[in-house]
Each structure stands twice: as structure tokens, then as C-alpha cells.
Design a protein around this motif. Structure first.
Motif, mmCIF file in Angstrom:
data_model
loop_
_atom_site.group_PDB
_atom_site.id
_atom_site.type_symbol
_atom_site.label_atom_id
_atom_site.label_comp_id
_atom_site.label_asym_id
_atom_site.label_seq_id
_atom_site.Cartn_x
_atom_site.Cartn_y
_atom_site.Cartn_z
ATOM 1 N N MET A 1 0.821 -1.204 0.000
ATOM 2 C CA MET A 1 0.000 0.000 0.000
ATOM 3 C C MET A 1 0.858 1.258 0.000
ATOM 4 S SD MET A 1 -3.081 -0.996 -0.241
ATOM 5 C CE MET A 1 -3.944 0.523 0.128
ATOM 6 N N CYS A 2 1.974 1.228 0.731
ATOM 7 C CA CYS A 2 2.870 2.394 0.742
ATOM 8 C C CYS A 2 3.465 2.627 -0.639
ATOM 9 C CB CYS A 2 3.972 2.205 1.781
ATOM 10 S SG CYS A 2 3.441 2.379 3.496
ATOM 11 N N ILE A 3 3.843 1.545 -1.328
ATOM 12 C CA ILE A 3 4.378 1.689 -2.683
ATOM 13 C C ILE A 3 3.310 2.278 -3.594
ATOM 14 C CG2 ILE A 3 5.163 0.403 -4.706
ATOM 15 C CD1 ILE A 3 6.627 -1.475 -2.844
ATOM 16 N N ALA A 4 2.081 1.774 -3.477
ATOM 17 C CA ALA A 4 0.992 2.279 -4.314
ATOM 18 C C ALA A 4 0.728 3.759 -4.028
ATOM 19 C CB ALA A 4 -0.268 1.454 -4.075
ATOM 20 N N LEU A 31 -8.680 -0.993 12.377
ATOM 21 C CA LEU A 31 -8.611 0.461 12.305
ATOM 22 C C LEU A 31 -8.162 0.901 10.915
ATOM 23 C CD1 LEU A 31 -6.828 1.244 15.706
ATOM 24 C CD2 LEU A 31 -9.260 1.499 15.188
ATOM 25 N N PRO A 32 -8.654 2.050 10.435
ATOM 26 C CA PRO A 32 -8.189 2.554 9.132
ATOM 27 C C PRO A 32 -6.731 2.986 9.212
ATOM 28 C CG PRO A 32 -9.570 4.181 10.230
ATOM 29 C CD PRO A 32 -9.669 2.936 11.049
ATOM 30 N N ILE A 33 -6.053 2.925 8.066
ATOM 31 C CA ILE A 33 -4.660 3.348 7.963
ATOM 32 C C ILE A 33 -4.597 4.574 7.064
ATOM 33 C CG2 ILE A 33 -2.317 2.716 7.255
ATOM 34 C CD1 ILE A 33 -3.024 -0.181 7.721
ATOM 35 N N VAL A 34 -3.902 5.604 7.522
ATOM 36 C CA VAL A 34 -3.686 6.818 6.736
ATOM 37 C C VAL A 34 -2.258 6.774 6.195
ATOM 38 C CG1 VAL A 34 -3.572 9.337 6.768
ATOM 39 C CG2 VAL A 34 -5.340 8.148 8.095
ATOM 40 N N PHE A 35 -2.107 6.988 4.889
ATOM 41 C CA PHE A 35 -0.784 6.968 4.266
ATOM 42 C C PHE A 35 -0.361 8.402 3.966
ATOM 43 C CE2 PHE A 35 -2.659 2.856 3.429
ATOM 44 C CZ PHE A 35 -1.625 1.988 3.742
ATOM 45 N N HIS A 36 0.744 8.812 4.572
ATOM 46 C CA HIS A 36 1.272 10.177 4.393
ATOM 47 C C HIS A 36 2.498 10.109 3.497
ATOM 48 C CE1 HIS A 36 2.437 14.291 5.373
ATOM 49 N NE2 HIS A 36 3.675 13.825 5.511
ATOM 50 N N VAL A 37 2.448 10.790 2.351
ATOM 51 C CA VAL A 37 3.538 10.764 1.380
ATOM 52 C C VAL A 37 4.272 12.105 1.397
ATOM 53 C CG1 VAL A 37 4.176 10.434 -1.037
ATOM 54 C CG2 VAL A 37 2.233 9.175 -0.077
ATOM 55 N N GLU A 38 5.585 12.042 1.537
ATOM 56 C CA GLU A 38 6.417 13.254 1.468
ATOM 57 C C GLU A 38 7.240 13.216 0.182
ATOM 58 O OE1 GLU A 38 10.067 15.555 3.801
ATOM 59 O OE2 GLU A 38 9.075 13.819 4.721
ATOM 60 N N ARG A 39 7.161 14.291 -0.582
ATOM 61 C CA ARG A 39 7.951 14.390 -1.814
ATOM 62 C C ARG A 39 9.366 14.835 -1.439
ATOM 63 N NH1 ARG A 39 4.556 15.152 -6.532
ATOM 64 N NH2 ARG A 39 2.348 15.125 -5.946
ATOM 65 N N VAL A 40 10.291 13.905 -1.449
ATOM 66 C CA VAL A 40 11.660 14.203 -1.041
ATOM 67 C C VAL A 40 12.445 14.834 -2.179
ATOM 68 C CG1 VAL A 40 13.831 13.233 -0.161
ATOM 69 C CG2 VAL A 40 11.615 12.330 0.631
ATOM 70 N N ARG A 41 12.319 14.264 -3.387
ATOM 71 C CA ARG A 41 13.082 14.790 -4.526
ATOM 72 C C ARG A 41 12.414 14.366 -5.820
ATOM 73 N NH1 ARG A 41 17.125 13.070 -8.123
ATOM 74 N NH2 ARG A 41 18.554 14.725 -8.777
ATOM 75 N N ASP A 42 12.429 15.260 -6.801
ATOM 76 C CA ASP A 42 11.973 14.972 -8.154
ATOM 77 C C ASP A 42 13.087 15.345 -9.120
ATOM 78 O OD1 ASP A 42 9.096 14.064 -8.073
ATOM 79 O OD2 ASP A 42 8.929 15.923 -6.927
ATOM 80 N N GLY A 43 13.754 14.339 -9.681
ATOM 81 C CA GLY A 43 14.811 14.594 -10.648
ATOM 82 C C GLY A 43 14.401 14.138 -12.037
ATOM 83 N N LYS A 56 -4.276 5.941 14.380
ATOM 84 C CA LYS A 56 -4.516 6.714 15.605
ATOM 85 C C LYS A 56 -3.418 7.746 15.844
ATOM 86 C CE LYS A 56 -6.189 4.590 19.173
ATOM 87 N NZ LYS A 56 -6.391 3.654 20.289
ATOM 88 N N GLY A 57 -2.934 8.335 14.735
ATOM 89 C CA GLY A 57 -1.935 9.389 14.843
ATOM 90 C C GLY A 57 -0.519 8.900 15.041
ATOM 91 N N ARG A 58 -0.301 7.576 15.124
ATOM 92 C CA ARG A 58 1.041 7.036 15.349
ATOM 93 C C ARG A 58 1.544 6.344 14.084
ATOM 94 N NH1 ARG A 58 1.192 3.349 20.513
ATOM 95 N NH2 ARG A 58 -0.374 2.226 19.262
ATOM 96 N N CYS A 59 2.823 6.518 13.804
ATOM 97 C CA CYS A 59 3.439 5.871 12.642
ATOM 98 C C CYS A 59 3.742 4.418 12.996
ATOM 99 C CB CYS A 59 4.718 6.606 12.247
ATOM 100 S SG CYS A 59 5.559 5.888 10.823
ATOM 101 N N ILE A 60 3.121 3.490 12.269
ATOM 102 C CA ILE A 60 3.358 2.074 12.527
ATOM 103 C C ILE A 60 4.322 1.454 11.528
ATOM 104 C CG2 ILE A 60 1.098 1.810 13.629
ATOM 105 C CD1 ILE A 60 0.135 0.451 11.030
ATOM 106 N N PHE A 61 4.523 2.137 10.392
ATOM 107 C CA PHE A 61 5.357 1.592 9.322
ATOM 108 C C PHE A 61 5.849 2.759 8.474
ATOM 109 C CE2 PHE A 61 5.903 -0.008 4.980
ATOM 110 C CZ PHE A 61 6.589 -1.201 5.162
ATOM 111 N N THR A 62 7.126 2.734 8.113
ATOM 112 C CA THR A 62 7.658 3.801 7.265
ATOM 113 C C THR A 62 8.555 3.206 6.188
ATOM 114 O OG1 THR A 62 8.902 5.886 7.234
ATOM 115 C CG2 THR A 62 9.661 4.198 8.764
ATOM 116 N N THR A 63 8.545 3.830 5.016
ATOM 117 C CA THR A 63 9.372 3.343 3.919
ATOM 118 C C THR A 63 9.862 4.510 3.066
ATOM 119 O OG1 THR A 63 9.447 1.876 1.983
ATOM 120 C CG2 THR A 63 7.381 3.000 2.408
ATOM 121 N N THR A 64 11.052 4.360 2.538
ATOM 122 C CA THR A 64 11.575 5.277 1.537
ATOM 123 C C THR A 64 11.543 4.556 0.198
ATOM 124 O OG1 THR A 64 13.023 6.396 3.115
ATOM 125 C CG2 THR A 64 13.563 6.638 0.788
#
Length: 294
Positions: A1-4, A31-43, A56-64
Motif C-alpha cells: 500500500m505504501c508503494i501504491a 482500524l483505518p490506515i492513513v498513508f502520508h507521502v512526502e515528496r523528497v526529490r523529483d529529478g 490513531k496518529g502514530r506511525c506504525i510503518f515507514t518506507t523510503t
């Protein structure tokens, strides 16, 4: 889901080529999951995103996640290229996938969104765990729609299955919630289920062979890395071969590497995972250094 989620923020001609993930907290399936995407770089050739899965406002999983633009690497003549070949069987020929109409899974494992074939443990008789490998054919159930992005996301999901559990197979660790020497005391139907699962995971058809083996106390993934070598050749609803091995374990952790081959023998991805592996502590002797007779 994070990749998507990350894929939706880059142009369509950019394909995922790597992601580096960390499992931070246990998630809840209710519980629903909210995916927050940060644009780090566009080359011009690469784009980078960090994605957090939050509950619930807590990060349970993170990926770059890193994406590469199709054709940005230049002409074939300006590149070096090599790849591992499809493993070979006892007959010396490249391994062949199960038939497309395969339906030989035991009822116990006919759950979840992907289909699997029995695990084969290579060099099972070796005294050294790092010399063993596990091999298994897997594919998504049904037909995947949504284009190549959906196939890449499905491969990522499938790659986490059976991954860190490789350590339990090459070390022959007992995983069931009862002692191996209690197998004969189980009801006949439960014995059949345990025997089926034990054999399906490549450990043989007699769980009593595990009497005296160490017992798993805790096993959980810490991080997961995927390198997509041929993202446009991924067909996750066709058979893919997973070959796994562990070069190291110690200090309560273990590392497992995984190669994923497409049905046609193409190496489509390489993955690495580290996890916590802890054994149950042996029972403590009674006071005075004598074992309790109770």
C-alpha cells in the motif's frame, strides 16, 4: 500500500526500483490506515518519496521509495548487465513452475490473497544453516488489474510472506503452541492438520522428528528492503519462484535474503529482511540445583 501511495505522486513513466521499510509498531486490522507521502526529490531520472502508514496518529510503518524513469539509463550499449539464473533441479534443468491450473494446496493454507506451493528445503541435511536454501512457487489469486503498478505492489506484499520464517526452517525450530513430544496426545484431526502444515513448510511429514529441537519464543520483522530489477516484467498473478537463504543470525536477530524469479526465469527482484529471533528459555532448575519432580 505504501508503494501504491508513493506511485500516485510520480509521473506514469516512473517505475519503483527500490524501497526500504521499517516495521515500527503493531498495526490493527480493525482500524483505518492513513498513508502520508512526502515528496523528497523529483529529478529527471529518479524520484524519491517517504511514506508513513499511520493509525490513531502514530506511525506504525515507514518506507523510503525510489522511482526511476523508463529509458533514463541510456542505450543498451552504454550499460553493463548480468543476472542470476533460474535455479536448477535435481535433473540439471531450470526449475519449472506448477501447472497454471494447480489446485493442490491443503485446505489449511487456502487462505489469503496469494496461492503457494509446498516449500522445498535445499541441502536439508547440512549441519550448517547458512548452506541451506528454501524454494517456493507463489502467485496472486485471480487476475490483477491496475497495470504494472498493481503488479509491483502485489509482489511487495507477497515478498513478506514466509520471509523471516526461513530461519525456523533452516534451523529446524519448533513453532507450534505445544511441545513436539506431545504430538501423539493430540486428537487425530489435529494431528493431521499439524502434520500437513509441517510437511507443507518443508520440514518433513513427521513432526515427532522435532522432539528436542529449540522452540521459537519470539519472531518479528524489523526491516524489509526490495530491489525491483525488472519492474515492467513483474506478473504477480503468474507463478514466481522465491529462493531464500540466511547468511547470518546472532544477537537475537537474523538476516534473510530472497531472490524472486518470474515464470520465464527472469530475476525480477531481490529482497533483504532482518528480524528478531528469540528462543524460549529452557526451564530453570528448582532451588538447590535440583530439578522439580512436580
Amino acid at each position: 500500500m505504501c508503494i501504491a501511495a508513493g506511485q500516485r505522486t510520480v509521473p506514469d513513466d516512473f517505475d519503483v526500483h527500490s524501497c526500504h521499510c521499517y516495521f515500527l509498531l503493531a498495526g490493527s486490522g480493525e482500524l483505518p490506515i492513513v498513508f502520508h507521502v512526502e515528496r523528497v526529490r523529483d529529478g529527471r531520472s529518479f524520484a524519491t518519496r517517504t511514506v508513513q502508514a499511520r493509525q490513531k496518529g502514530r506511525c506504525i510503518f515507514t518506507t523510503t521509495v525510489s522511482f526511476v524513469r523508463e529509458g533514463s539509463s541510456g542505450s543498451p550499449g552504454s550499460q553493463v548487465a548480468h543476472a542470476s539464473l533460474m535455479p536448477r533441479g535435481d535433473d540439471g534443468q531450470p526449475l519449472r513452475p506448477p501447472p497454471d491450473d494447480f489446485d493442490g494446496e491443503p485446505e489449511l493454507v487456502k487462505q489469503g490473497p496469494f496461492q503457494s506451493h509446498r516449500i522445498d528445503v535445499v541441502n536439508r541435511g547440512s549441519e550448517h544453516a547458512h548452506e541451506k536454501k528454501t524454494r517456493q512457487w507463489l502467485r496472486a489469486r485471480g487476475t490483477i488489474s491496475g497495470g504494472r503498478q498493481a503488479h509491483a505492489a502485489a509482489l511487495a506484499y507477497i515478498s513478506d510472506s514466509y520471509f523471516i520464517g526461513t530461519v525456523t526452517r533452516i534451523h529446524r525450530l519448533w513453532r507450534f503452541p505445544f511441545k513436539a513430544d506431545e504430538f501423539d496426545k493430540l486428537p487425530a484431526d489435529l494431528q493431521h492438520k499439524v502434520r500437513t502444515l509441517h510437511d507443507w513448510e518443508g520440514l518433513g511429514n513427521d513432526p515427532r522428528d522435532m522432539v528436542g529441537q529449540p522452540v521459537i519464543g519470539m519472531m518479528v520483522s524489523l526491516d524489509h528492503t526490495i530491489y525491483f530489477h525488472e519492474p515492467r516484467k513483474v506478473r504477480a498473478d503468474e507463478w514466481m519462484l522465491n529462493e531464500m537463504e540466511s547468511p547470518w543470525s546472532g544477537d537475537g536477530r537474523a538476516v534473510v535474503t530472497q531472490k524472486i524469479f518470474g515464470k520465464d526465469g527472469t530475476l525480477i527482484a531481490t529482497c533483504v529482511q532482518e528480524g528478531i529471533i528469540r528462543l524460549q528459555e529452557p526451564p530453570k532448575p528448582a532451588e538447590g540445583g535440583k530439578e522439580s519432580k512436580l
